[in-house]
Design a protein around this motif. Structure first.
Motif, mmCIF file in Angstrom:
data_model
loop_
_atom_site.group_PDB
_atom_site.id
_atom_site.type_symbol
_atom_site.label_atom_id
_atom_site.label_comp_id
_atom_site.label_asym_id
_atom_site.label_seq_id
_atom_site.Cartn_x
_atom_site.Cartn_y
_atom_site.Cartn_z
ATOM 1 N N UNK A 165 -75.228 -8.930 52.299
ATOM 2 C CA UNK A 165 -75.023 -8.099 51.109
ATOM 3 C C UNK A 165 -73.659 -7.423 51.175
ATOM 4 N N UNK A 166 -73.316 -6.932 52.356
ATOM 5 C CA UNK A 166 -72.019 -6.271 52.538
ATOM 6 C C UNK A 166 -70.892 -7.253 52.222
ATOM 7 N N UNK A 167 -70.994 -8.468 52.820
ATOM 8 C CA UNK A 167 -69.953 -9.481 52.657
ATOM 9 C C UNK A 167 -69.776 -9.871 51.194
ATOM 10 N N UNK A 168 -70.908 -10.170 50.549
ATOM 11 C CA UNK A 168 -70.826 -10.651 49.168
ATOM 12 C C UNK A 168 -70.330 -9.542 48.244
ATOM 13 N N UNK A 169 -70.786 -8.330 48.508
ATOM 14 C CA UNK A 169 -70.368 -7.224 47.660
ATOM 15 C C UNK A 169 -68.853 -7.040 47.729
ATOM 16 N N UNK A 170 -68.306 -7.120 48.937
ATOM 17 C CA UNK A 170 -66.870 -6.916 49.080
ATOM 18 C C UNK A 170 -66.092 -8.091 48.502
ATOM 19 N N UNK A 171 -66.641 -9.278 48.683
ATOM 20 C CA UNK A 171 -66.000 -10.468 48.118
ATOM 21 C C UNK A 171 -65.907 -10.333 46.595
ATOM 22 N N UNK A 172 -67.018 -9.902 46.000
ATOM 23 C CA UNK A 172 -67.095 -9.750 44.553
ATOM 24 C C UNK A 172 -66.136 -8.654 44.082
ATOM 25 N N UNK A 173 -66.205 -7.505 44.754
ATOM 26 C CA UNK A 173 -65.313 -6.406 44.396
ATOM 27 C C UNK A 173 -63.859 -6.836 44.464
ATOM 28 N N UNK B 41 -59.875 -8.865 27.923
ATOM 29 C CA UNK B 41 -61.156 -9.412 28.374
ATOM 30 C C UNK B 41 -61.203 -9.508 29.891
ATOM 31 N N UNK B 42 -60.090 -9.893 30.493
ATOM 32 C CA UNK B 42 -60.016 -9.926 31.960
ATOM 33 C C UNK B 42 -60.264 -8.523 32.515
ATOM 34 N N UNK B 43 -59.782 -7.547 31.761
ATOM 35 C CA UNK B 43 -59.958 -6.161 32.145
ATOM 36 C C UNK B 43 -61.438 -5.794 32.197
ATOM 37 N N UNK B 44 -62.156 -6.156 31.128
ATOM 38 C CA UNK B 44 -63.588 -5.878 31.103
ATOM 39 C C UNK B 44 -64.296 -6.659 32.213
ATOM 40 N N UNK B 45 -63.884 -7.900 32.410
ATOM 41 C CA UNK B 45 -64.457 -8.711 33.485
ATOM 42 C C UNK B 45 -64.284 -8.013 34.831
ATOM 43 N N UNK B 46 -63.064 -7.534 35.075
ATOM 44 C CA UNK B 46 -62.791 -6.853 36.346
ATOM 45 C C UNK B 46 -63.712 -5.669 36.549
ATOM 46 N N UNK B 47 -63.902 -4.896 35.487
ATOM 47 C CA UNK B 47 -64.775 -3.727 35.628
ATOM 48 C C UNK B 47 -66.189 -4.148 35.969
ATOM 49 N N UNK B 48 -66.720 -5.117 35.213
ATOM 50 C CA UNK B 48 -68.131 -5.463 35.419
ATOM 51 C C UNK B 48 -68.360 -6.120 36.765
ATOM 52 N N UNK B 49 -67.387 -6.906 37.214
ATOM 53 C CA UNK B 49 -67.525 -7.498 38.542
ATOM 54 C C UNK B 49 -67.571 -6.393 39.593
ATOM 55 N N UNK B 50 -66.679 -5.414 39.445
ATOM 56 C CA UNK B 50 -66.704 -4.293 40.390
ATOM 57 C C UNK B 50 -68.047 -3.580 40.340
ATOM 58 N N UNK B 51 -68.516 -3.295 39.117
ATOM 59 C CA UNK B 51 -69.716 -2.483 38.966
ATOM 60 C C UNK B 51 -70.917 -3.186 39.605
ATOM 61 N N UNK B 52 -71.020 -4.492 39.372
ATOM 62 C CA UNK B 52 -72.165 -5.189 39.945
ATOM 63 C C UNK B 52 -71.998 -5.370 41.447
ATOM 64 N N UNK B 53 -70.770 -5.416 41.935
ATOM 65 C CA UNK B 53 -70.606 -5.485 43.391
ATOM 66 C C UNK B 53 -71.150 -4.204 44.016
#
Lengths: 565, 335
Positions: A178-186, A122-134
């Motif tokens: 947007x740049x900052x938050x995106x990288x933080x999220x990624x 599940x953490x794996x799926x979480x990691x993917x979706x967080x990346x994708x939305x970043x």
């Protein structure tokens, strides 16, 4: 008395209706993608979305090159150009490089170590979706960022966003946010995946697979995961500090209030340089699997390869200020970082020699993955040597921030990383889809892309020698740069059909490719022991291994590896 | 290379438009050049050896059509060979380290004479402010310095004191020296020591925003006599405007917001956000090198600076045509 039949022989237990099992309608497909926690599907989703962002960022690069074809060209406005190179760089590092390597890790590590999934699906799926939305967040800046009249849309501060250019005074509107938050999220996604990789490799290896018997691919990803965990927090920290500066009146980087512009650079590069190795070590990992198989020999000097990797990772944590030789450090500081940077060439050289040693005396099969790996060796040699030149501080005083640097890191990230990713995609394509990639299309891809790549980036070394700084949207005629820029742009025009052949090959071979079977390359690691594509549980029975090449042992019972290792 | 802009002080000098770092014409650039050549040669040798080895392996060990399906001998490694290809790179690295640290010291810790010419360069988005503290001169974008000499006895090096008013910039004139950043709240120093007269081209080398590409540099190296002449002219008072149009132009200049950002000599025009205009017409270019300084371009700039340099921080002042012409006429008296 015969017992009464109470079981209807024709009765079958109905298969439990599971979400996403059908995959027939669009809603099933989407459910299948959104709810899956299977490491293989997630791995392919990582690679797929990486390719998607690759195409978008590549189109931006093409437009950049078109603008630079003529001096004083007015094809793009300066602001549009500045957004393009910022978005191109940010996307290629965070939305293409990172997901592609994590895609390979996700897909392959559990199979290679003979287990059924990652430790935390599940953490794996979480990691993917967080990346994708970043990634979506970053691109959404084009629509969401202009918060003020006349404020910019997408980020335009460069992928390393040096302060104080990112301060409110110089970057109005919300593009930098947007740049900052995106990288933080990624970064959150990357951390999650790295922790998962470490736990998986340390806890879930199959019976007999000691650390010394893990495929080098897995070893390198262990090192990469450690590097991510060490290098990403400084990046996240400085993104938070920057946001505090911009919105809550902190003064970390705000030079107009006494902040320190160079502090950002220290934070950024203490992440940024290990990041280079986070991206290139997976490339090495792929080469470590492919070169031996197509040379028909085991990797030369396995323990040294592991040691060299660990050394590279360790030293890479102490070289960050070689990005800052022009900020006015003392001669002592400059010398220290020159030395640490040069020392890293030693383990890197060992790796190149060990790959050559692997091929020496072998029987080289020039299949698609191997061809890309050979080009990788050649191009990585050039990239490494230009890296040595940049570590020579006085030379760097001239070359830093010039087109020479642009050429250097594109030789690293395309010439080395992207080539190994191509090699990896061709190598494991039959495993993932059960069909062979088309060789002819692959060769077209290889030659067009290789010619285009060298034509694009080799001339940039020369324009750098001639004083052309990077990130300029235009230049005046007569500086001696025209011809080199024109060659460069023509090179991109040649690369594009190469990429089209690649994408077409992926789609074409999925439907029309030759049946691959379980082990089309006659390879030796565990992923080739299961079916193609592997079932959701990977192995019916957990395998047991006695050496680094379990399938070699199986195929050569008279001459098994475990007798010699 | 011929000059493309035939106006302004030093316009008659030979121009070095192609800023080739391998044709250094100043002592620090020369020292960098020597080290760089050595490194290039070492890297070229390594490249030839390793790429040659790779090519040899690819040809020699390729699978031939006649090969049987037997696997080649399985070799797992060799400690001696590994040791050899660890020690040799270490030795090369040691050589590189020694050469590098020597050149770092020579360039960075060079002792300049007490009376060396000092120039303070302040980076702005997107132009260069240039101060000569020893002479009390302020100018912009074009840096005049006297020629030095290869003979250490006669050398007259120039020290550059680098600061920034806003974001990070970088001073780079490849034929004179390597680049050094201009960083807000910090003072960096570098020095140049050119052997030959001429106009040297350079750029801002650190991305600094919209018009980073047009933050161009010119260093005009002339004989000491001509340099002194230039200094004398820069310090001489500006002749008052003569024609009615020029006089009207001056009135309009002082009546508009121009004075908020620009300085003209000892007048009430004391703005510091834009370039000093006291001796505007002694320069070769306008807008930090974006266009040659001539009547047409000056008119265009006064009408709307965003035409020549979109995004630059000088706004369109919404002047009428006759006002544009009058102000241009006045500015053309500043020489």
């Amino acid at each position: 008395m015969a017992s009464e039949t109470i079981v209807d022989p024709d009765f079958k237990v109905p298969a439990p209706e599971r979400v996403g099992e059908e995959g027939k309608t669009w809603s099933h497909v989407i459910q299948n993608l959104v709810f899956t926690v299977d490491h293989k599907k997630l791995g392919l989703m990582y690679i797929g979305s990486g390719l998607l962002f690759f195409v978008v960022a590549g189109i931006m690069a093409t437009l950049i090159r078109v603008q630079l074809f003529f001096p004083r060209s007015t094809f793009l406005d300066p602001d549009v150009f500045n957004r393009f190179f910022t978005m191109h760089g940010t996307a290629m590092v965070f939305l293409v490089g990172m997901p592609m390597i994590f895609g390979f890790a996700n897909y392959l590590i559990p199979i290679m170590i003979g287990t059924r999934d990652m430790a935390y699906p599940r953490l794996n799926a979480f990691g993917f979706w967080v990346f994708f939305f970043s990634g979506l967040l970053l691109y959404f800046s084009y629509f969401g960022a202009p918060g003020l009249y006349n404020a910019g849309s997408a980020p335009d501060v460069g992928w390393f966003a040096y302060s104080p250019l990112t301060a409110k005074a110089f970057s109005r509107g919300h593009s930098t946010d947007y740049w900052t938050l995106s990288i933080l999220l990624g970064g959150i996604g990357s951390l999650a995946t790295s922790i998962n990789i470490l736990v998986t490799t340390f806890c879930l290896r199959c019976k007999g697979m000691t650390l010394g018997r893990m495929p080098l691919f897995v070893w390198l990803f262990v090192v990469v995961a450690f590097l991510v965990i060490i290098a990403l927090p400084p990046l996240s920290a400085c993104q938070i500090m920057l946001t505090l500066d911009r919105y809550l009146g902190a003064k970390f980087f705000d030079t107009q209030a006494g902040g320190d512009a160079v502090l950002w650079q220290h934070f950024f590069w203490i992440f940024g340089h290990p990041e280079v190795y986070i991206l290139i070590l997976p490339g090495f990992a792929i080469a470590n699997e492919i070169i031996p198989v197509f040379s028909r020999k085991p990797i030369f000097g396995y323990p040294i390869m592991v040691a060299a990797t660990v050394m590279i990772a360790f030293i890479s944590l102490g070289v960050w200020a070689h990005h800052m030789f022009t900020v006015g450090m003392t001669s002592l500081g400059n010398t220290f970082f020159a030395i640490s940077t040069m020392v890293i060439a030693v383990p890197t050289g060992i790796k190149i020699f060990n790959w050559l040693g692997t091929m020496w005396g072998g029987k080289l099969h020039f299949e698609l993955p191997m061809i890309f790996c050979l080009a990788f060796l050649f191009q990585f040699l050039i990239a490494g040597l230009t890296g040595v030149m940049l570590s020579v501080v006085p030379f760097d005083w001239q070359l830093s921030d010039s087109y020479f640097v642009v050429a250097h890191f594109h030789y690293v990230l395309i010439g080395a990383l992207l080539y190994t990713l191509f090699a990896g995609i061709y190598y494991w394509y039959p495993k993932a889809f059960g069909r062979m990639p088309n060789r002819k299309l692959g060769l077209w891809h290889f030659w067009l892309f290789t010619i285009g790549f060298h034509l694009t980036f080799f001339p940039q070394h020369i324009s750098g020698f001639l004083g052309m700084p990077r990130r300029i949207f235009t230049y005046e005629a007569g500086r001696g740069w025209e011809i080199w820029n024109q060659l460069s742009t023509i090179g991109v025009i040649i690369q594009i059909p190469g990429i089209l052949f690649f994408v077409f090959n992926l789609i074409y071979s999925y439907f029309k490719g030759e049946e691959a079977g379980d082990d089309p390359w006659d390879a030796w690691t565990l992923e080739w022991a299961t079916t193609s594509p592997p079932p959701e549980y990977n192995f019916e029975k957990t395998p047991e291994v006695r050496s680094r090449r379990p399938l070699w042992d199986l195929k050569h019972p008279d001459d098994p590896d475990w007798k010699f290792e | 290379m011929t000059g493309v802009h035939a106006q302004g002080a030093g316009a008659d000098l030979p121009t070095h438009m192609v800023a080739d770092m391998f044709k250094p014409l100043s002592r620090p650039a020369e020292m960098i050049h020597e080290t760089s050549l050595l490194v290039l040669v070492i890297c070229a040798v390594i490249f030839v050896v390793v790429a040659g080895l790779l090519l040899y392996i690819v040809v020699r060990f390729r699978k031939k059509a006649t090969d049987n399906t037997q696997e080649p001998p399985q070799i797992y490694g060799s400690t001696n060979i590994e040791l050899a290809w660890t020690v040799i790179p270490i030795l090369i690295t040691v050589v590189l380290i020694l050469v590098t640290s020597r050149t770092i010291g020579e360039v960075q810790n060079a002792k300049l004479p007490e009376d060396a010419l000092q120039i303070r360069v302040v980076g702005h988005q997107w132009w260069w402010e240039v101060h000569y503290p020893q002479y009390g001169i302020i100018t912009a974008n074009e840096i005049h310095i006297p020629v030095s000499s290869k003979d250490p006895q006669k050398a007259r090096p120039t020290e550059l004191i680098l600061q920034s008013a806003d974001v990070i910039h970088s001073f780079w004139v490849p034929q004179l020296a390597g680049k050094t950043d201009l960083i807000p709240n910090r003072t960096n120093k570098m020095w140049v020591d050119p052997y030959t007269i001429g106009t040297y081209f350079g750029n801002c080398a650190e991305y600094c925003g919209t018009q980073h590409a047009n933050m161009l540099l010119r260093v005009i190296v002339d004989t000491p006599e001509n340099f002194e002449k230039w200094v004398a002219n820069q310090k001489a008072p500006v002749p008052p405007p003569q024609t009615p149009q020029e006089i009207e132009g001056r009135r309009l200049y002082y009546a508009n917001a121009c004075v908020n950002c620009h300085t003209i000599g000892e007048s009430v025009s004391k703005g510091i956000f834009g370039p000093d205009l006291t001796k505007l017409m002694t320069r070769q270019t306008i807008g930090a090198g974006v266009a040659p300084l001539n009547h047409e371009n000056l008119l265009s700039w006064v009408r709307d600076p965003q035409i020549l340099k979109v995004g630059c921080l000088m706004p369109n002042m919404q002047l009428l045509d006759n006002e544009v012409e009058a102000i241009t006429a006045y500015l053309e008296t500043l020489k």
